[in-house]
Design an enzyme around this catalytic site. Sequence first.
Site, PDB file in Angstrom:
ATOM      1  N   GLN B 124      46.790  -7.374  50.596  1.00  0.00           N
ATOM      2  CA  GLN B 124      45.544  -7.293  49.848  1.00  0.00           C
ATOM      3  C   GLN B 124      45.906  -7.168  48.373  1.00  0.00           C
ATOM      4  OE1 GLN B 124      42.326  -4.709  51.346  1.00  0.00           O
ATOM      5  NE2 GLN B 124      42.787  -3.483  49.552  1.00  0.00           N
ATOM      6  N   SER B 127      44.743  -4.369  43.106  1.00  0.00           N
ATOM      7  CA  SER B 127      45.106  -3.603  41.906  1.00  0.00           C
ATOM      8  C   SER B 127      45.981  -4.398  40.947  1.00  0.00           C
ATOM      9  CB  SER B 127      45.854  -2.332  42.309  1.00  0.00           C
ATOM     10  OG  SER B 127      45.010  -1.479  43.014  1.00  0.00           O
ATOM     11  N   GLU B 242      36.783  -0.830  57.057  1.00  0.00           N
ATOM     12  CA  GLU B 242      37.311   0.190  57.962  1.00  0.00           C
ATOM     13  C   GLU B 242      36.583   1.493  57.709  1.00  0.00           C
ATOM     14  OE1 GLU B 242      41.634   0.508  58.258  1.00  0.00           O
ATOM     15  OE2 GLU B 242      41.105  -0.455  60.155  1.00  0.00           O
TER      16      GLU B 242
END
Lengths: 364, 401
Positions: B124, B127, B242
């Site tokens: 993912q 950042s 999640e």
Amino acid sequence: MSILLSEEQQAIATESTRVLEARVDLSRLLALVETTGEWDKRFWDTAVEQGWTAIGIPEAHGGIGLGLIELGLVAQACGAATAGAPFLTSGHGAVAALLGSDDAESRSLWLPRLADGSVTAAVAFAEGQQPLPASPTTIVCAGKLSGAKDGIPAGLAADLVLVWAFAGSEPCLGLVEGAHVVRTPIASFDNARLHADLAFAEVPIRVLATGDRAHALAHDVLARMAVVSAFEQVGGAEALMRTARDFALTRKAFGQPIGAFQSVKHRIAELYGLVEIARANCIHAASREGQPDFVEAAASARISATEAYDTAARDCIQIHGGIGVTWESGLHLHMRRARSLAIEQGNMLYWEDLLAERLTGFAA
Amino acid sequence: MSDLEAYRGRAIGWLDSVAASFGRAARLGLTEGDDLSLGRCYMAAKYEAGFAGINWPVEFGGQGLSPLHKVAFDTEEMRYGMPTGYFSISVGMPVPVLIRFGEDREWVQERVTRALRGEEIWCQLFSEPAAGSDLAGLRTRAVPDGNGWSLTGQKLWTSWAQYCDYGVIVARTDPAVAKHKGLTYFWVDMKAPGVEVRPIKLAGGDSHVNEVFFDEVKLTDAQRMSPVGGGFAVAMATLMIERYVATDSGGFGPHLDLFIDLAREIEVGGKAALEDGRVRSAIARNYAMRSGLEAITRRAMLMMEAGMEPGPEGSLNKLFSVRSRQKLSELAIDLQGNAGFAFDPHASVKEDWTTSWLNAPTGRIAGGADEMLLNTIAEKILGLPQDHRPDKGVPFNQIPA
């Protein structure tokens, strides 16, 4: 019992909160702080009228046969309002002792009167700095009780006193009628709790249990009262958290609500966390009544609730600034109650040590 | 016994049967490469046993069960120390997002199966050096290039990127609008020309996070997973996907029992440490805090089982447990006196207090810094005002750097 509240339980919580919000009067509570020997009689009338004194008593004895969770939810509403005569919790302690004993005669005699509120009770276990001393100096000899118990909440006015004493070489638990007790009021920081020093000079005592049985029963009674008090502390802490939130939304400084400053909003968010952790522990403890791990659960509830209420009292006043330290704001009522409840039913040191002993096998 | 408890029983049965092959003891002393290979075998075994993609649709290789079943399995699995870390982000967020937003369903199906079996790993890429808590401030840009896009920029703190086959990424496609409105969400082939991964060594000595550089990496428009300019919403959906995860009231550090075991062997001032009031207080407070967090989790699970929406207090676990883990780890090291200097860089964060202490700060930053969690509680639960944001509504390219 489930840790999910039923509809009936939620109704008890809502209704007790509604009744107290409608009847609590700040000026009356403030006046009580400065008077030794007085308590909130209007609150007590409400408690009796609402059946709160009967909650934990079986129907066969004139009660309504509910449990620790329902007692707790009412205590939580009382805590939020800093309402409460001290008898509400100690009365449940006396009830638990009677129900745990083999003394059917005393049960028939006292439970209906405790249920209808015509009799009030205090619990006198503590001596000196010990909430439940291993070797009490209060002595039972030939059916008579001698000795002293200092700083007993509700002690100044209770009709019955549940006493932890020594009889010969073993501990015992017994009931003394208030008429036989010499009471000396204590001028305290939370006067409405009716703290008093009690003296017994060879007075009649009805022994409910002796030896190991008395030992187990006294510990169980104290743990049950601790859970009720923990709910009361959660109610107080939550009320302070909401008060701080409401104030932070309306009070402006430097051109914005002070709740927009992280130093303030984070402080309130931390309180939210402490309150929810304590609340979860309380509900869990109430669901473990009578189970082998009840003491650990009660200790956890007590430790987290004391931390939550003390912290909420400190921080809520801090967030209010100058107005928070005034007499009229009434926030000091919570600050006082946070500390008096922290000492009643065993202080933090007691519960930390007891919990550590259960977890490690090492006594303090 | 409820269906859920029966399921938990079956999960424990299977986990027990493979613990010797994949559990903590089997992994001891392995290089990271060998451990990853073992992890791929474990994921394949889990897939064959029917414990992969527990709450995912059956047509994507999942089991079609509830999030509760998944949480029950994960909670049990956590006790065994299985080599799942390399895959937890992959199957936790990017792949479920792919199921939800991926256009080419056949291709998606193949990716999902391979990810569940541990054959492919997804990362993912959110950042950046200038975009952590303030994710919408990211600078990596995707510019139109023929029928597709060209991607250039730098991502940071990307877990396991060095082993990843694919990633999901948020990039700026329009710098002339407010910062969160100019973002678009893509998937990217991590083996494509122009992608460079550089591992970052962390304070505890390991390197599971990376910086990832993109130098004019070509993307087809089919790799776009959001409307142009609609990437922020998909990024938020990724972070929310999640919602119900297995929590650890120990803040993913050692359990309190291990602290008590340690203290049992130690003397303070000539008497047993367990008789010392400071040690007893720490044990009692830690227990009470964990007991409350666990009761919150149990209540949330019961509510979900009953078809109710759990309360917002579930968000407290990470905030309270990791700080508490830091304090307990410090005390555990302190108790050992000078013997506490010794350090084994390969020890487990779940078993070793020094490793726990050195790695704990990550837990207070990754996945939402404490300060952001407190903001969320204050704003979303308590209704307190948002922070003052000077860049609010300002076009990204006019925000002072």
